[in-house]
Write an enzyme that holds these catalytic residues in place. Sequence first.
Site, short mmCIF file in Angstrom:
data_model
loop_
_atom_site.label_atom_id
_atom_site.label_comp_id
_atom_site.label_asym_id
_atom_site.label_seq_id
_atom_site.Cartn_x
_atom_site.Cartn_y
_atom_site.Cartn_z
N SER A 1 4.14 -6.02 -0.46
CA SER A 1 5.19 -4.93 0.12
C SER A 1 6.44 -5.43 0.07
CB SER A 1 4.90 -4.51 1.47
OG SER A 1 3.58 -3.72 1.55
N HIS B 1 6.44 -0.38 -3.55
CA HIS B 1 5.32 -0.94 -4.69
C HIS B 1 5.57 -0.30 -5.86
CE1 HIS B 1 2.54 -3.05 -2.08
NE2 HIS B 1 2.91 -2.32 -0.94
N HIS C 1 -3.85 -0.05 -2.04
CA HIS C 1 -4.76 -0.47 -0.61
C HIS C 1 -5.68 0.34 -0.26
CE1 HIS C 1 -0.17 -1.50 -0.27
NE2 HIS C 1 -0.63 -2.60 0.35
N TYR D 1 -6.32 1.97 2.27
CA TYR D 1 -6.02 3.05 3.17
C TYR D 1 -5.45 4.39 2.30
CZ TYR D 1 -1.33 1.33 3.11
OH TYR D 1 -0.12 0.62 2.48
N GLU D 2 -5.10 3.95 0.99
CA GLU D 2 -4.67 4.97 0.04
C GLU D 2 -5.60 5.83 -0.52
OE1 GLU D 2 -1.17 3.64 -2.36
OE2 GLU D 2 -1.80 1.43 -1.75
N ALA E 1 2.78 -8.96 2.67
CA ALA E 1 3.54 -8.70 3.90
C ALA E 1 2.51 -8.90 4.99
CB ALA E 1 4.44 -7.54 3.98
N MET F 1 -2.90 -5.70 5.28
CA MET F 1 -3.85 -4.51 4.89
C MET F 1 -4.28 -4.65 3.34
SD MET F 1 -1.80 -1.36 6.67
CE MET F 1 -1.05 -1.57 8.45
N SER F 2 -4.28 -5.89 3.13
CA SER F 2 -4.61 -6.25 1.40
C SER F 2 -5.25 -7.73 1.35
CB SER F 2 -3.29 -6.28 0.84
OG SER F 2 -2.30 -7.21 1.09
N ASN G 1 7.03 -9.25 10.57
CA ASN G 1 7.32 -8.68 11.74
C ASN G 1 6.36 -9.51 12.99
OD1 ASN G 1 5.38 -6.63 10.37
ND2 ASN G 1 4.48 -6.80 12.38
N HIS H 1 7.48 0.34 9.04
CA HIS H 1 7.17 0.02 7.62
C HIS H 1 8.71 -0.52 7.18
CE1 HIS H 1 5.66 -0.60 3.43
NE2 HIS H 1 6.22 0.69 3.01
N1 HPA Z 1 -0.05 -5.27 10.75
C1 HPA Z 1 -0.63 -4.98 9.75
N2 HPA Z 1 -0.09 -5.22 8.37
C2 HPA Z 1 1.03 -5.38 8.29
C3 HPA Z 1 1.86 -5.54 9.35
C4 HPA Z 1 1.28 -5.61 10.75
O1 HPA Z 1 2.01 -5.83 11.63
N3 HPA Z 1 2.99 -6.22 8.75
C5 HPA Z 1 3.15 -6.02 7.64
N4 HPA Z 1 1.89 -5.42 7.25
#
Ligand code: HPA
Length: 277
Positions: free
Chosen positions: A32, A63, A85, A87-88, A115, A216-217, A240, A252
Site C-alpha cells: 500500500s 495499488h 488481499h 479481504y477483497e 504497510a 493484512m498481507s 501508524n 487508510h
Molecule cells: N493494521 C492492519 N493493517 C495495517 C495497519 C494497521 O494498523 N496499518 C497498515 N496496514
Amino acid sequence: MGFLTYADIENAVQAILKHTSIQPRIGMILGSGLGLLAESVASANKIATRDIPGWPASTVEGHAGLLVCGELEGQPVLVLQGRAHYYEGYSMAKIGLPVRVMQRLGIEILIVTNAAGAVDPDFVPGDLMLITDHINLIGMAGLTPLLGPNLDEFGPRFPDMSQVYDRDLMALAQQVAKETEIPLREGVYICLGGPAFETPADLRFLRGIGVDAVGMSTVAEATVARHGGMRVLGISGISNKANLDGETVTTHEEVLEAGKVIAPRLSVLIRGVLRQL
Ligand code: HPA
C-alpha cells in the site's frame, strides 16, 4: 475454486510471456502506497494485471495493479505494483497466484513489502522494519494458500517454515541500512484478515503473543514462496502508531500518507540490496 491448478498458473504465465522476453531473477511485491520503486525500473514492460487470466486484481486505492518487468540496479526484476488481499474476496490460493507465477518464471528471490501498523510501542510512522519472522495466525486456523492437492512440481506437501525470511538477505539489508544511514527496525509481522483495523484489545493481544507489526498481507505470499524454495526478504513500512490504549484513530489515508515518507527510504534500501545480489 479454493485452490490453484497447474493450468491456472500456466495460463497466467503464458499471458505474461507474450509481453516480455526478460528472464527475471528477482520478484518484488510492493504494498500500500509503496509503488514508487516500480517507476524506476528500466526497459520496463508494464502489464495490467487485469489482462492476466485469473490474476487477483487489486481493488484498493494505492495499488496500481501493474506487473512491471525490466531492470533495476542491473538485475532483471518482476515487480508487482499493487497486490490483492484476502479481504477483497479472493481465496487464499488466489492470493498466492502471483508468487506461483514468479516461481514458474524462474524467480529465486522474493522481496515482499507491506504497510503495517506498529504493535511495538517504540515504533513510529515512517520506520522500516525488517521482518525476521511472522505469525501465521489465520493459517493456523486453516486459511492457507497451500490448501488442496499439493502441487508437487512446486514444492513439498509439508514445507518447513523454520526460516521463512532468509538470514543472508536479512544481513545484507542490515548492512545496506547501516551504509545508507536508514534506521531499520526488526520484528515479527502478523497478517490478520482485515479490512477493519484492530481494536485496542486486539492490539494488546497481539503484543502479548510477540507481534511487532500488524498488516493484512505478506504471510500467504511468503508461505507460497518458501513452499517453492524461494529465498524471501520481507520489509514492513510502519504507517501508524500502536493504538494499544484506544486514543488514536487509524485510517487508510494515514497509511497512504505515511507511504510517501516510507517509499523513498524503502527504495534506497532495496536498491542497495539489489546492487549486492
Ligand atoms: N493494521 C492492519 N493493517 C495495517 C495497519 C494497521 O494498523 N496499518 C497498515 N496496514
